[in-house]
Design an enzyme around this catalytic site. Structure first.
Site, PDB file in Angstrom:
ATOM      1  N   TRP A 156     -12.926 -48.183   8.154  1.00 14.50           N
ATOM      2  CA  TRP A 156     -11.641 -47.745   7.967  1.00 14.50           C
ATOM      3  C   TRP A 156     -10.933 -48.452   6.481  1.00 14.50           C
ATOM      4  O   TRP A 156      -9.377 -48.103   6.587  1.00 14.50           O
ATOM      5  CB  TRP A 156     -10.784 -48.419   8.983  1.00 14.50           C
ATOM      6  CG  TRP A 156     -10.477 -49.337   9.673  1.00 14.50           C
ATOM      7  CD1 TRP A 156     -11.585 -49.626  11.040  1.00 14.50           C
ATOM      8  CD2 TRP A 156     -10.658 -50.557   9.348  1.00 14.50           C
ATOM      9  NE1 TRP A 156     -11.420 -51.219  10.801  1.00 14.50           N
ATOM     10  CE2 TRP A 156     -11.158 -51.615   9.981  1.00 14.50           C
ATOM     11  CE3 TRP A 156      -9.650 -51.060   8.239  1.00 14.50           C
ATOM     12  CZ2 TRP A 156      -9.947 -53.107  10.148  1.00 14.50           C
ATOM     13  CZ3 TRP A 156      -9.248 -52.093   8.061  1.00 14.50           C
ATOM     14  CH2 TRP A 156      -9.791 -53.115   9.023  1.00 14.50           C
ATOM     15  N   ASN A 157     -11.647 -49.451   6.470  1.00 12.71           N
ATOM     16  CA  ASN A 157     -10.521 -50.435   5.276  1.00 12.71           C
ATOM     17  C   ASN A 157     -10.615 -49.222   4.104  1.00 12.71           C
ATOM     18  O   ASN A 157     -10.112 -49.379   3.047  1.00 12.71           O
ATOM     19  CB  ASN A 157     -11.367 -51.252   4.625  1.00 12.71           C
ATOM     20  CG  ASN A 157     -12.763 -51.451   4.716  1.00 12.71           C
ATOM     21  OD1 ASN A 157     -14.063 -50.796   5.006  1.00 12.71           O
ATOM     22  ND2 ASN A 157     -12.824 -52.440   3.953  1.00 12.71           N
ATOM     23  N   LYS A 180     -19.868 -39.127  10.731  1.00 14.65           N
ATOM     24  CA  LYS A 180     -18.673 -39.368  11.885  1.00 14.65           C
ATOM     25  C   LYS A 180     -17.743 -41.081  11.007  1.00 14.65           C
ATOM     26  O   LYS A 180     -18.865 -42.260  10.467  1.00 14.65           O
ATOM     27  CB  LYS A 180     -19.772 -41.108  13.037  1.00 14.65           C
ATOM     28  CG  LYS A 180     -18.848 -42.065  13.665  1.00 14.65           C
ATOM     29  CD  LYS A 180     -18.082 -41.231  14.731  1.00 14.65           C
ATOM     30  CE  LYS A 180     -17.440 -41.992  15.781  1.00 14.65           C
ATOM     31  NZ  LYS A 180     -17.090 -43.711  14.158  1.00 14.65           N
ATOM     32  N   ALA A 181     -16.255 -40.658  11.271  1.00 11.65           N
ATOM     33  CA  ALA A 181     -15.788 -41.293  10.307  1.00 11.65           C
ATOM     34  C   ALA A 181     -15.477 -42.058  11.797  1.00 11.65           C
ATOM     35  O   ALA A 181     -15.138 -41.885  12.317  1.00 11.65           O
ATOM     36  CB  ALA A 181     -15.264 -40.701   9.615  1.00 11.65           C
ATOM     37  N   GLU A 183     -12.457 -43.666  13.647  1.00 17.35           N
ATOM     38  CA  GLU A 183     -10.871 -42.729  13.892  1.00 17.35           C
ATOM     39  C   GLU A 183      -9.711 -43.748  13.035  1.00 17.35           C
ATOM     40  O   GLU A 183      -8.519 -43.027  14.270  1.00 17.35           O
ATOM     41  CB  GLU A 183     -11.150 -42.794  15.782  1.00 17.35           C
ATOM     42  CG  GLU A 183     -11.949 -42.368  16.044  1.00 17.35           C
ATOM     43  CD  GLU A 183     -13.593 -42.814  16.058  1.00 17.35           C
ATOM     44  OE1 GLU A 183     -14.035 -41.866  15.874  1.00 17.35           O
ATOM     45  OE2 GLU A 183     -13.360 -43.821  15.503  1.00 17.35           O
ATOM     46  N   GLY A 233     -19.484 -51.377   8.141  1.00 17.00           N
ATOM     47  CA  GLY A 233     -18.831 -52.229   8.868  1.00 17.00           C
ATOM     48  C   GLY A 233     -19.172 -53.585   9.561  1.00 17.00           C
ATOM     49  O   GLY A 233     -19.547 -55.017   8.263  1.00 17.00           O
ATOM     50  N   SER A 234     -18.918 -53.860  10.613  1.00 19.59           N
ATOM     51  CA  SER A 234     -18.942 -55.459  10.900  1.00 19.59           C
ATOM     52  C   SER A 234     -20.740 -55.291  11.393  1.00 19.59           C
ATOM     53  O   SER A 234     -21.013 -54.670  11.711  1.00 19.59           O
ATOM     54  CB  SER A 234     -18.366 -55.765  12.162  1.00 19.59           C
ATOM     55  OG  SER A 234     -18.704 -55.123  12.985  1.00 19.59           O
ATOM     56  N   GLU A 255     -24.198 -51.951   4.887  1.00 22.72           N
ATOM     57  CA  GLU A 255     -23.280 -52.818   3.923  1.00 22.72           C
ATOM     58  C   GLU A 255     -22.737 -53.892   5.379  1.00 22.72           C
ATOM     59  O   GLU A 255     -21.349 -52.024   6.141  1.00 22.72           O
ATOM     60  CB  GLU A 255     -22.775 -51.926   3.354  1.00 22.72           C
ATOM     61  CG  GLU A 255     -21.900 -53.238   2.247  1.00 22.72           C
ATOM     62  CD  GLU A 255     -20.604 -51.591   1.341  1.00 22.72           C
ATOM     63  OE1 GLU A 255     -19.836 -52.285   0.663  1.00 22.72           O
ATOM     64  OE2 GLU A 255     -20.659 -50.665   1.480  1.00 22.72           O
ATOM     65  N   CYS A 289     -15.134 -57.023   2.113  1.00 23.33           N
ATOM     66  CA  CYS A 289     -16.014 -57.344   2.325  1.00 23.33           C
ATOM     67  C   CYS A 289     -16.712 -58.269   1.363  1.00 23.33           C
ATOM     68  O   CYS A 289     -17.462 -58.999   1.231  1.00 23.33           O
ATOM     69  CB  CYS A 289     -17.376 -56.786   2.638  1.00 23.33           C
ATOM     70  SG  CYS A 289     -17.632 -55.552   1.778  1.00 23.33           S
ATOM     71  N   GLU A 388     -15.617 -64.416   9.306  1.00 20.61           N
ATOM     72  CA  GLU A 388     -15.192 -63.085   8.059  1.00 20.61           C
ATOM     73  C   GLU A 388     -14.338 -63.492   8.080  1.00 20.61           C
ATOM     74  O   GLU A 388     -13.346 -62.823   9.319  1.00 20.61           O
ATOM     75  CB  GLU A 388     -16.727 -61.796   8.119  1.00 20.61           C
ATOM     76  CG  GLU A 388     -15.037 -61.096   7.524  1.00 20.61           C
ATOM     77  CD  GLU A 388     -15.676 -60.027   6.408  1.00 20.61           C
ATOM     78  OE1 GLU A 388     -15.951 -59.262   5.601  1.00 20.61           O
ATOM     79  OE2 GLU A 388     -16.619 -59.642   8.110  1.00 20.61           O
TER      80      GLU A 388
END
Length: 491
Positions: A156-157, A180-181, A183, A233-234, A255, A289, A388
């Site tokens: 989402w960032n 898949k984006a 939410e 993502g994470s 990533e 990130c 992080e």
């Protein structure tokens, strides 16, 4: 220029096989982080709808991969132009669902346009490479060939940049996509898909779904039709996805997290360091990130640096992106605020001093004050030095030798970005050679632009995005070795 939020449409449905359709698994609120209010709704896919998206991508693949590369590129370039035409709507959309400031939103949409355009230009330049044969009358050719349907999962960032980076490369390579984006930023994803469709993308080539992240990702990675997975993502989720993809040997590009150190040597210009890194540290509320997060400053410049970074952090104006004069927006949701509060509290328990900030801002929405955490020793076990932070918070610690600085920088399990400020070429060469990072800026930032490959290292992931390498990630290099037929060879 002010943002006209009336241009934004904040609802998002599924897009499967060329049609927009409501999800069968209900809806979630699309919440504006800047005030906590619901601005729309995102439709969630049922299991059968995810299956339909996979099938649509599979059926569309033969025709799309056979489409001349220049025609695929023309669609991407056209989509970049259509996004430019809808720039004001796109800025309003991303601002409302991510909490970004107007400047950050405009910057991201600009990068998204550039990314679509660049991938469109490169589509026709991904070509075979000829090698000489080893016997007379023979030749060898390395031919990039589209892998097949791919799964793309974004965070989402930076919803516009991540979508255009992954979709642009996959489509340029000739792959079809199940997208898949997040939410937390569904309307931005919807808008990106809309401009691709309006640019002439055939039905089934890109399919957009939302839903329970774990369930959807498991369904995608368990499908024998999916040949590659690209995820941002994470680190925790990335490792889980890699494990899910392993049984089907799905190629993965990951990533993941980052915890970028900034090494400030005794000969560095402190004002330049702060002016250069502050935009990356506090831009998008620090939710990047590659954002600087751990400053290691030579002891002779430490007090000056702490004072000046504190003043800079304290100068930011928190607020909604539509408000005049706002320079720092909200974080994504209350969970991010809670995580930052926890890290600040743990740092204080380990002896750190908050020279500014350190708590949730007293206003509607999800805001964490810009925070400077000073005084942690290099060997501190405070969580903020290893976890992080992903927010507008930075630590400042002092060192006395180059070896100490490098060891501290490399102590984190993340190995994505790192930054060095020095006037010494010898120090530069030594530090760059020893830093455990894949994206290094020396006396500047290290931007991730579409023309150059960038990949994670260690817990920051693997594979490459950007550059020709980012497109080739969605291809198989087939080696064709040929010898002339016997009758031909006798002529």
């Amino acid at each position: 220029m002010s943002v006209d939020t009336g241009l934004a449409r904040m609802d998002a449905d599924l897009f499967v096989n060329g049609s927009w359709t409501a999800g069968k698994a209900g809806k979630l609120d699309n919440v504006d982080p800047g005030n906590g209010l619901t601005v729309g709704a995102v439709s969630l896919a049922g299991v059968d709808q995810v299956a339909e998206a996979i099938t649509a991508a599979e059926l569309a693949f033969p025709a799309w991969s056979a489409t001349p590369a220049v025609d695929r590129g023309n669609i991407l370039r056209c989509a970049a132009g259509l996004l430019a035409d809808r720039a004001e709507e796109a800025v309003a959309t991303i601002l409302l669902e991510t909490g970004k400031t107007e400047a950050d939103a405009r910057g991201e949409i600009g990068r998204a346009m550039e990314t679509l355009r660049w991938n469109g230009e490169q589509a026709g330049r991904v070509q075979a490479t000829m090698f000489p044969g080893v016997v007379a009358g023979s030749r060898r050719t390395s031919v990039p060939t589209a892998l097949g349907p791919v799964a793309v999962i974004t965070a989402w960032n930076f919803p516009a940049v991540l979508a255009t980076r992954k979709l642009g490369a996959a489509l340029a390579a000739g792959c079809t996509v199940v997208f898949k984006a997040s939410e937390f930023a569904p309307a931005t994803a919807r808008l990106v898909v809309e401009v691709l469709v309006d640019a002439g993308l055939p039905a089934g080539v890109v399919n957009l779904v939302f839903g329970d992240p774990r369930a959807v990702s498991e369904q995608l990675t368990s499908s024998s039709s999916i040949k590659a997975l690209s995820f941002t993502g994470s680190t925790a989720v990335g490792k889980a996805l890699a494990a899910q993809a392993a049984p089907n040997l799905i190629r993965t590009v990951l990533e993941l997290g980052g915890h970028a150190p900034v090494l400030v040597m005794d000969d560095a210009d402190v004002d330049h360091v702060i002016a250069t890194t502050a935009a990356a540290k506090f831009g998008s509320a620090g939710q990047s990130c590659v954002a600087p997060s751990r400053y290691f400053v030579h002891e002779s410049r430490y007090r000056e640096f702490v004072d000046k970074l504190t003043a800079k952090a304290g100068s930011y104006v928190l607020g909604h992106g539509t408000e005049e004069g706002v320079t720092l927006g909200a974080v994504a949701h209350q969970g991010r605020v809670d995580a930052l509060v926890r890290l600040a509290g743990d740092a204080a328990d380990h002896g750190a001093v908050m020279t500014t900030g350190g708590k949730q801002a007293d206003r509607d929405g999800f805001y964490f004050e810009p925070t400077v955490v000073a005084g942690l020793p290099l060997d501190s076990t405070a969580l903020i030095l290893s976890e992080e932070p992903f927010g507008p918070i930075a630590t400042v610690s002092s060192f006395s030798s180059v070896d100490e600085a490098i060891d501290a920088a490399n102590a984190s399990p993340y190995s994505f970005a790192a930054y060095l400020f020095t006037n010494s070429m010898d120090v530069r060469d030594e530090v760059v050679g020893r830093l455990n990072a894949s994206n290094i800026g020396v006396n500047q930032l290290a931007p991730s632009l579409p023309d150059v490959p960038l990949g994670g290292l260690g817990n920051s992931g693997y594979g490459y995005e950007g550059g020709i390498e980012g497109i080739l990630a969605f291809t198989q290099l087939r080696l064709i070795s040929e010898t002339a037929g016997e009758s031909h060879a006798r002529r």
